[in-house]
Design an enzyme around this catalytic site. Structure first.
Site, mmCIF file in Angstrom:
data_model
loop_
_atom_site.group_PDB
_atom_site.id
_atom_site.type_symbol
_atom_site.label_atom_id
_atom_site.label_comp_id
_atom_site.label_asym_id
_atom_site.label_seq_id
_atom_site.Cartn_x
_atom_site.Cartn_y
_atom_site.Cartn_z
ATOM 1 C CG ASP A 66 33.288 28.675 36.168
ATOM 2 O OD1 ASP A 66 31.951 28.925 36.149
ATOM 3 O OD2 ASP A 66 34.314 29.604 36.020
ATOM 4 C CG HIS A 110 35.285 32.518 35.096
ATOM 5 N ND1 HIS A 110 34.085 32.079 35.090
ATOM 6 C CD2 HIS A 110 35.037 33.832 34.658
ATOM 7 C CE1 HIS A 110 33.130 32.977 35.083
ATOM 8 N NE2 HIS A 110 33.752 34.083 34.672
#
Ligand code: UDP
Length: 463
Positions: free
Chosen positions: A112, A13
């Site tokens: 995120d 990520h």
């Protein structure tokens, strides 16, 4: 302008997000970016993949929640849970540091989307919040509809019951497709345990993911690591009905078209020169990402299939699991195979000798394979792997799922033969090439992804 960026420091990520931030920093050179991530994750992305950053990006470490002298059990989720317990305090502290260091208040928060609490932080600062969804959008939808999915399927599958039905998961029901808007191509079996917990246990991670659906819908703008062209129409319509600005900016970790390698490119692993010595489209590249360790029994089956079929192979395999290979395998296969602890995967996939990618179907691996037009053999393991494998094998039809879901000598040999030698393999290859072309077009000037990126820059710098 001062944009703060919150990274989720696990899997790939953070690497995907810093790639997006670099593109944004080049497009908005007057804007200062503060990238907040754990020290461990910062060290790993900046040592392995990124050597220098644009001047307008500064990085900050947030606490990872691991107590001093903590002894890990070996379960990778433990780190995730310790980190979750430390949020949002750790990000708030690092945010204060970023403001003090730059002398600039935060004007926009990009995060995120796993870190759904970031929405409340942006709200309290009265600044725009722009979550970024890194996995495929289908998986976002499974989180938006988690409650509905659990209500629909948990009881009928026997999940959440005690002993009497605990082991009796209905295999036929698992293979049914989902009756959820936009997700009719997926099967119940593709859902990760965080969406449909098979043992009815909530964990800090499943709770975090459970909040995503509600929280993310409060965002006016949502960025997706995906192309508008790759959606099934009902999914795109459903998500557009929930977000006024759905920005499919394309594969954020990749440059499209993939840059051609200058002749002077260092080949420190020896993978590229080894590939140079192989015939076009003959090599099976094998990697299961940065987290998965395949079981010893499957590793043996896979190795035996590679040895017997004499398929040229390049295997990215961490040193610490090499002793699971059959005795003498490395010596016996030196003429047609190469095993390395780490491969320059995007360059390997771009090489003309690579004919197929044997993968666990992590989102980055799937995107990198598509971007280079390489068919896949899928052996999904965890998280969104099964869902991605469904898209690859049954929806886009650009790969094959391994027979029976696990590596067996005959299953591996059959899949390799099918993709590398047969007409069906040729059709799969031409489909993945066609998708690659779609993606290239969307990334060209005037393409949908390019337009979406421009809109993102505008939203981010809106006063
Ligand atoms: N990767 C690489 N070399 C390797 C193994 C992995 O460069 O030998 C990179 C790969 O290119 C991808 C990432 O590691 O970008 C793996 O991400 P993915 O989402 O596929 O899997 P995860 O590690 O998150 O399970």
């Amino acid at each position: 302008m001062h944009v703060a960026v919150f990274a989720f420091p696990f899997g790939c990520h953070a690497l995907a997000l810093i790639n997006l931030v670099q593109k944004l920093a080049r497009a908005a050179q007057e804007t200062q970016f503060s990238f907040l991530n754990t020290e461990k994750s910062n060290n790993s992305i900046f040592s392995a993949s990124i050597t220098s950053l644009p001047d307008n990006i500064k990085t900050y470490n947030v606490a990872d929640g691991v107590p001093q002298s903590h002894v890990f059990s070996g379960d990778p989720i433990e780190r995730v849970e310790l980190f979750i317990k430390e949020t949002p305090k750790n990000f708030k502290m690092a945010l204060e540091t970023a403001v003090a260091v730059t002398g600039q208040e935060i004007s926009c928060l990009i995060a995120d989307a796993f870190l759904s609490f970031s929405g409340s932080i942006a709200e309290s600062l009265s600044i725009p919040w722009i979550p970024v969804w890194i996995p495929v959008p289908h998986s976002l939808s499974t989180h938006i509809y988690t409650d509905m999915i659990r209500q629909h399927y948990a009881n009928s599958l026997g999940y959440g019951c005690s002993n009497s039905c605990g082991d009796g998961h209905d295999v036929e029901l698992e293979e049914k497709t989902l009756e959820i808007p936009g997700l009719s191509e997926l099967h119940i079996a593709d859902l990760p345990v965080e969406v449909l917990p098979r043992d009815a246990q909530e964990t800090p991670f499943s709770c975090l993911l459970g909040q995503i659906g509600n929280m993310v819908q409060k965002a006016d703008t949502l960025v997706l690591n995906f192309y508008q062209e790759l959606y099934p129409e009902p999914l795109l319509i459903d998500l557009k009905s929930k977000f006024s600005n759905l920005l499919n900016v394309g594969f954020i970790s990749l440059s499209m078209p993939p840059p051609s390698l200058p002749p002077s490119t260092e080949d420190t692993t020896g993978c590229l020169s080894w590939l140079d010595s192989q015939k076009s489209k003959t090599v099976a590249y094998i990697s299961f990402g940065t987290v998965v360790n395949i079981p010893r029994s499957e590793m043996e089956e896979l190795a035996e299939a590679l040895e017997e079929s004499r398929t040229p192979f390049l295997w990215s395999l961490r040193e610490n699991v090499r002793d699971c290979l059959p005795n003498g395998f490395l010596e016996r296969t030196t003429m047609h195979g190469k095993v390395v602890p780490w491969a320059p995967q995007t360059q390997v996939l771009a090489h003309s000798s690579t004919g197929v990618f044997m993968t666990h179907c992590g989102a980055n691996s799937v995107y990198e394979s598509i971007a280079n037009g390489v068919p896949m053999i899928c052996r999904p393991f965890f998280a969104d792997n099964k869902l991605n494998a469904r898209l690859v094998a049954d929806v886009w039809r650009i790969g094959e799922r391994i027979d029976g879901g696990v590596f067996t000598k005959t299953g591996v040999a059959r899949s390799l033969d099918l993709i590398l030698q047969h007409e069906q393999g040729r059709r799969i290859r031409s489909r993945v090439q066609a998708i690659k072309e779609l993606v290239l077009k969307a990334s060209a000037p005037g393409g949908h992804a390019t337009q979406a990126f421009k809109t993102l820059v505008e939203k981010m710098t809106l006063v």
